[in-house]
Design a protein around this motif. Structure first.
Motif, PDB file in Angstrom:
ATOM      1  N   GLY A   1     -51.018  93.563  55.593  1.00 30.52           N
ATOM      2  CA  GLY A   1     -52.239  93.880  54.870  1.00 30.52           C
ATOM      3  C   GLY A   1     -53.364  94.151  55.853  1.00 30.52           C
ATOM      4  O   GLY A   1     -53.659  95.301  56.178  1.00 30.52           O
ATOM      5  N   LYS A   2     -53.945  93.105  56.378  1.00 29.81           N
ATOM      6  CA  LYS A   2     -55.077  93.237  57.292  1.00 29.81           C
ATOM      7  C   LYS A   2     -54.613  93.615  58.706  1.00 29.81           C
ATOM      8  O   LYS A   2     -53.565  93.158  59.168  1.00 29.81           O
ATOM      9  CB  LYS A   2     -55.836  91.915  57.343  1.00 29.81           C
ATOM     10  CG  LYS A   2     -57.076  91.936  58.243  1.00 29.81           C
ATOM     11  CD  LYS A   2     -57.719  90.565  58.262  1.00 29.81           C
ATOM     12  CE  LYS A   2     -58.981  90.562  59.153  1.00 29.81           C
ATOM     13  NZ  LYS A   2     -58.682  90.840  60.565  1.00 29.81           N
ATOM     14  N   GLY A   3     -55.403  94.424  59.384  1.00 25.05           N
ATOM     15  CA  GLY A   3     -55.144  94.695  60.788  1.00 25.05           C
ATOM     16  C   GLY A   3     -55.633  93.543  61.648  1.00 25.05           C
ATOM     17  O   GLY A   3     -56.459  92.733  61.219  1.00 25.05           O
ATOM     18  N   GLY A   4     -55.117  93.427  62.856  1.00 29.92           N
ATOM     19  CA  GLY A   4     -55.579  92.401  63.774  1.00 29.92           C
ATOM     20  C   GLY A   4     -54.948  91.035  63.599  1.00 29.92           C
ATOM     21  O   GLY A   4     -55.407  90.056  64.202  1.00 29.92           O
ATOM     22  N   VAL A   5     -53.876  90.934  62.803  1.00 32.02           N
ATOM     23  CA  VAL A   5     -53.222  89.636  62.600  1.00 32.02           C
ATOM     24  C   VAL A   5     -52.056  89.427  63.569  1.00 32.02           C
ATOM     25  O   VAL A   5     -51.373  88.408  63.516  1.00 32.02           O
ATOM     26  CB  VAL A   5     -52.728  89.469  61.141  1.00 32.02           C
ATOM     27  CG1 VAL A   5     -53.892  89.465  60.179  1.00 32.02           C
ATOM     28  CG2 VAL A   5     -51.713  90.546  60.777  1.00 32.02           C
TER      29      VAL A   5
END
Length: 292
Positions: A29-33
């Motif tokens: 879902g989110k970038g940067g994880v």
């Protein structure tokens, strides 16, 4: 995509009689994880265990798998689609024998491919002569139709989350869309960059609580990967942490995840073959576009 193209793809099914392959989609879902880091290190850890792993860099417009490992890429999937070479010819070898399908960077994505190029993609994968045990798909960030299509077509969907409100919210949104609109009800959760095992368990509990209340899904915690300064060091070295710092906390957690994932059951039906994964991917994506 029309029926004739699928008939054409179906005629290729007998070209590769390799055993069923485990197909795992790693998303978040989110970038940067830390999704790509988890993907590549898990693949390499599987390679260390003697498995033949194919990594598909599915961020088709912003490729980065090869960059993270410092690999030299001369051709990518766009050259396959243009007919310049076969998929086998663009495969790049990474640590411990893993192979990577390099994506394009800064160019059009699969969203813009024509029906003929979709059929060509199916053909390209079904003509791979190498035999693999695992196809690991590193998806793009977000919940685009392409990400949803890759997740729908895989056998196992691994969702990487970290202990940030936006990460939890985006992971929930991804599972909501996949479950309510695309019939995906089982998700494997990786708590990444956590300070302790307890923090990882609490993160999973937060996600489970909201999912149990609002979604009809099944979540399974499969790994807790601790925050580890060695990850940053390994990224700067363009090396996998499981190689650069094999005894670090994050390495040990990722190796445990790889050993666990290898044991996940592989379906005996035809969807276990790489070409069937791609066929299902293209079908899903085309149907989604037709509905718009």
């Amino acid at each position: 995509m029309n029926k004739n193209l699928f008939d054409q793809a179906s005629g290729l099914r007998n070209m590769n009689q390799s055993k069923p392959i485990k197909v795992i989609s790693i998303t978040g879902g989110k970038g940067g994880v830390g999704k790509t880091n988890v993907s590549l290190n898990t693949a390499i850890a599987m390679g260390q265990l003697g498995k033949k792993v194919l990594v598909l860099d599915a961020d088709l417009g912003l490729a980065n798998c090869d960059v993270m490992l410092g690999l030299r890429v001369e051709k990518n999937i766009s050259h396959v689609l243009s007919g310049e070479c076969s998929l086998e010819e663009i495969l790049v070898e990474g640590p411990h024998g893993i192979k990577i399908v390099p994506a394009t960077s800064g160019t059009r994505s699969m969203v813009e491919l024509s029906a003929a190029e979709h059929a060509g993609l199916i053909r390209a994968f079904s003509e791979i002569k190498s035999s693999f045990d695992v196809l690991l798909v590193d998806t793009a960030a977000g919940i685009s139709e392409m990400v949803l299509s890759f997740s729908r077509a895989a056998q196992d969907v691994v969702v990487v989350v970290c202990d940030e409100p936006t990460s939890i919210t985006d992971a929930y949104a991804l599972m909501k869309v996949l479950s309510r609109e695309h019939g995906v009800y089982k998700f494997k959760i990786v708590a990444n960059m956590v300070r302790s095992l307890r923090e990882g368990q609490e993160l999973f509990a937060k996600l489970s609580k909201v999912a149990d209340r609002f979604l009809d899904v099944s979540l399974e915690m499969v790994a807790t990967i601790p925050f580890d300064e060695n990850i940053r060091k390994s990224v700067r070295k363009q090396k996998a942490i499981v190689d650069a710092f094999p005894k670090s906390p994050a390495s040990i957690a990722i190796k445990n995840l790889a050993a666990k994932a290898i044991k996940w059951p592989v379906p005996v039906q035809p969807t276990g073959h790489v070409e069937f994964f791609i066929e299902q991917l293209v079908r899903n994506h085309t149907e989604s576009r037709d509905e718009i």
